[in-house]
Design an enzyme around this catalytic site. Structure first.
Site, PDB file in Angstrom:
ATOM      1  CB  SER A 154      -8.234  11.156 -21.627  1.00 50.68           C
ATOM      2  OG  SER A 154      -9.053  12.281 -21.879  1.00 50.68           O
ATOM      3  CE1 TYR A 167      -3.827  14.559 -21.562  1.00 58.15           C
ATOM      4  CE2 TYR A 167      -5.973  14.415 -22.627  1.00 58.15           C
ATOM      5  CZ  TYR A 167      -5.181  14.294 -21.490  1.00 58.15           C
ATOM      6  OH  TYR A 167      -5.744  13.902 -20.292  1.00 58.15           O
TER       7      TYR A 167
HETATM    8  P1  NAP Z   1      -2.407  16.201 -12.061  1.00 56.66           P
HETATM    9  O1  NAP Z   1      -3.086  16.709 -10.840  1.00 56.66           O
HETATM   10  O2  NAP Z   1      -1.532  17.136 -12.819  1.00 56.66           O
HETATM   11  O3  NAP Z   1      -1.605  14.874 -11.635  1.00 56.66           O
HETATM   12  C1  NAP Z   1      -0.703  14.236 -12.502  1.00 56.66           C
HETATM   13  C2  NAP Z   1       0.463  13.747 -11.681  1.00 56.66           C
HETATM   14  O4  NAP Z   1       1.351  13.036 -12.574  1.00 56.66           O
HETATM   15  C3  NAP Z   1       1.269  14.905 -11.070  1.00 56.66           C
HETATM   16  O5  NAP Z   1       1.616  14.628  -9.739  1.00 56.66           O
HETATM   17  C4  NAP Z   1       2.480  14.955 -11.979  1.00 56.66           C
HETATM   18  O6  NAP Z   1       3.643  15.496 -11.385  1.00 56.66           O
HETATM   19  C5  NAP Z   1       2.679  13.480 -12.286  1.00 56.66           C
HETATM   20  N1  NAP Z   1       3.579  13.321 -13.412  1.00 56.66           N
HETATM   21  C6  NAP Z   1       3.618  14.071 -14.544  1.00 56.66           C
HETATM   22  N2  NAP Z   1       4.630  13.692 -15.312  1.00 56.66           N
HETATM   23  C7  NAP Z   1       5.262  12.680 -14.656  1.00 56.66           C
HETATM   24  C8  NAP Z   1       6.388  11.878 -14.952  1.00 56.66           C
HETATM   25  N3  NAP Z   1       7.099  12.075 -16.072  1.00 56.66           N
HETATM   26  N4  NAP Z   1       6.748  10.916 -14.069  1.00 56.66           N
HETATM   27  C9  NAP Z   1       6.050  10.736 -12.927  1.00 56.66           C
HETATM   28  N5  NAP Z   1       4.981  11.478 -12.585  1.00 56.66           N
HETATM   29  C10 NAP Z   1       4.598  12.443 -13.440  1.00 56.66           C
HETATM   30  O7  NAP Z   1      -3.491  15.667 -13.123  1.00 56.66           O
HETATM   31  P2  NAP Z   1      -4.708  14.624 -12.985  1.00 56.66           P
HETATM   32  O8  NAP Z   1      -5.900  15.289 -13.530  1.00 56.66           O
HETATM   33  O9  NAP Z   1      -4.749  13.995 -11.652  1.00 56.66           O
HETATM   34  O10 NAP Z   1      -4.239  13.562 -14.093  1.00 56.66           O
HETATM   35  C11 NAP Z   1      -4.091  12.163 -13.838  1.00 56.66           C
HETATM   36  C12 NAP Z   1      -4.284  11.411 -15.144  1.00 56.66           C
HETATM   37  O11 NAP Z   1      -5.639  11.574 -15.591  1.00 56.66           O
HETATM   38  C13 NAP Z   1      -3.411  11.923 -16.288  1.00 56.66           C
HETATM   39  O12 NAP Z   1      -2.950  10.818 -17.048  1.00 56.66           O
HETATM   40  C14 NAP Z   1      -4.376  12.772 -17.120  1.00 56.66           C
HETATM   41  O13 NAP Z   1      -3.979  12.883 -18.460  1.00 56.66           O
HETATM   42  C15 NAP Z   1      -5.650  11.980 -16.950  1.00 56.66           C
HETATM   43  N6  NAP Z   1      -6.894  12.714 -17.211  1.00 56.66           N
HETATM   44  C16 NAP Z   1      -7.194  13.861 -16.515  1.00 56.66           C
HETATM   45  C17 NAP Z   1      -8.416  14.489 -16.750  1.00 56.66           C
HETATM   46  C18 NAP Z   1      -8.862  15.721 -15.982  1.00 56.66           C
HETATM   47  O14 NAP Z   1      -9.903  16.317 -16.336  1.00 56.66           O
HETATM   48  N7  NAP Z   1      -8.165  16.134 -14.928  1.00 56.66           N
HETATM   49  C19 NAP Z   1      -9.303  13.971 -17.707  1.00 56.66           C
HETATM   50  C20 NAP Z   1      -8.951  12.824 -18.399  1.00 56.66           C
HETATM   51  C21 NAP Z   1      -7.743  12.195 -18.131  1.00 56.66           C
HETATM   52  P3  NAP Z   1       4.181  16.949 -11.943  1.00 56.66           P
HETATM   53  O15 NAP Z   1       3.053  17.901 -11.709  1.00 56.66           O
HETATM   54  O16 NAP Z   1       5.391  17.222 -11.106  1.00 56.66           O
HETATM   55  O17 NAP Z   1       4.496  16.761 -13.386  1.00 56.66           O
END
Ligand code: NAP
Length: 285
Positions: A154, A167
């Site tokens: 991130s 985080y």
């Molecule tokens: P998201 O829509 O919440 O997707 C994350 C996915 O990971 C969800 O399906 C979630 O399932 C799954 N997950 C969570 N804990 C898990 C576990 N213990 N084992 C297996 N799967 C698990 O969020 P996203 O934005 O796509 O995030 C993807 C990545 O990008 C993350 O690492 C996040 O920190 C990073 N990121 C996001 C942003 C942003 O602005 N969105 C910015 C920088 C970095 P559940 O919902 O059931 O837990």
């Protein structure tokens, strides 16, 4: 011809958000896909968790592109489940070429009020989960003398987000871990790189509580994200990014185009990191 023709990609957190975009992009470019996600609520976060329906929708979208999709209900905190997912993938497809370690969560609290449970839950998923995922695929990739791992970190690895010490620490740790994986797997021809996404529109960031926060009042809507996205980015006509922007960078890293690229960090943030907090956003009419 796709950039990933005949390859197999394992994607953690593949049910929705960026994970789904990775799955669809890999499939569009010719790869079969294994998605690893949790289908039952196992963590406490401030936004809705992924559902069975999310899981099925990713499978549907991959299959609609003519690729196979194996979906595994596994938690990235559980090494045995991840090892099982790898065994299943190798049985089904005979190989794993790509790991996208994407699963992650976010919660919020000042560090001195954060509970130990809150700290450990997040670090276990966001950092230790990457180590366990890489550990699960490494023996197979080492044996094949080939593979590519992309770690989703991130911008907050570089620029801390307030009330998110766990985080920020997990995402900085992910970059150190990525470099260790890259160094130790380089002799086997396996590459590892990281992406630092900026502000991405996914279920983690786009939900009623977030819309209210962006609006500064209850009753906010998705439209209230637009000004926040614009002030977060430097590039013209750019708001919160679409998950496909992260997926296309991972596609590059996982393809032959990046054959000699390992151990690098690529921020994908619309130029956000060019905007130190002391500078206002440059505007070009
Ligand atoms: P998201 O829509 O919440 O997707 C994350 C996915 O990971 C969800 O399906 C979630 O399932 C799954 N997950 C969570 N804990 C898990 C576990 N213990 N084992 C297996 N799967 C698990 O969020 P996203 O934005 O796509 O995030 C993807 C990545 O990008 C993350 O690492 C996040 O920190 C990073 N990121 C996001 C942003 C942003 O602005 N969105 C910015 C920088 C970095 P559940 O919902 O059931 O837990």
């Amino acid at each position: 011809m796709g950039l990933l023709d005949g390859k197999v990609a394992l994607i953690t957190g593949g049910s929705r958000g960026q994970g789904r975009a990775h799955a669809v992009t890999c499939a569009r470019e010719g790869a079969h896909v294994v998605i690893v996600d949790v289908t039952k609520p196992t963590t406490e976060v401030d936004y809705a968790l992924a559902t069975d329906e999310d899981h099925h929708e990713t499978v549907r979208q991959v299959e609609a592109l003519g690729r196979r999709c194996v979906s595994v209900d596994a938690d990235v905190r559980d090494q045995a489940s991840l090892d099982g997912a790898v065994t299943l993938a190798v049985q089904e497809f005979g190989r794993i070429d790509i790991l996208i370690a994407n699963a992650g969560i976010w919660t919020k609290a000042p560090f001195w009020e954060m509970s130990e449970q809150q700290w450990h839950q997040l670090v276990d998923v966001n950092l230790t989960g990457i180590w366990k995922s890489a550990k699960a695929v490494a023996p197979h990739m080492i044996e094949r003398r080939s593979g590519s791992i992309v770690v989703i970190s991130s911008n907050n690895a570089i620029e801390p987000l307030i009330d998110s010490a766990h985080y920020n620490a997990s995402k900085s740790g992910a970059l150190g871990l990525m470099k260790s994986i890259a160094l130790e797997l380089a002799p086997y021809g396996v590459r590892c790189n990281a992406i630092c996404p900026g502000f991405i529109k996914t279920p983690m960031t786009s939900h009623q509580r977030a819309w209210d926060m962006f609006a500064g009042r209850p009753g906010g809507t998705e439209a209230d994200m637009a000004p926040a996205g614009r002030s977060y980015t430097a590039l013209r006509n750019t708001e919160a990014l679409d998950p496909s922007e992260i997926a296309s960078t991972a596609l590059y890293l996982n393809s032959h185009l990046a054959n000699k690229v390992t151990g690098v960090v690529i921020p994908v943030d619309g130029g956000h990191l060019l905007l130190p907090a002391t500078n206002s956003r440059p505007v070009v009419e």
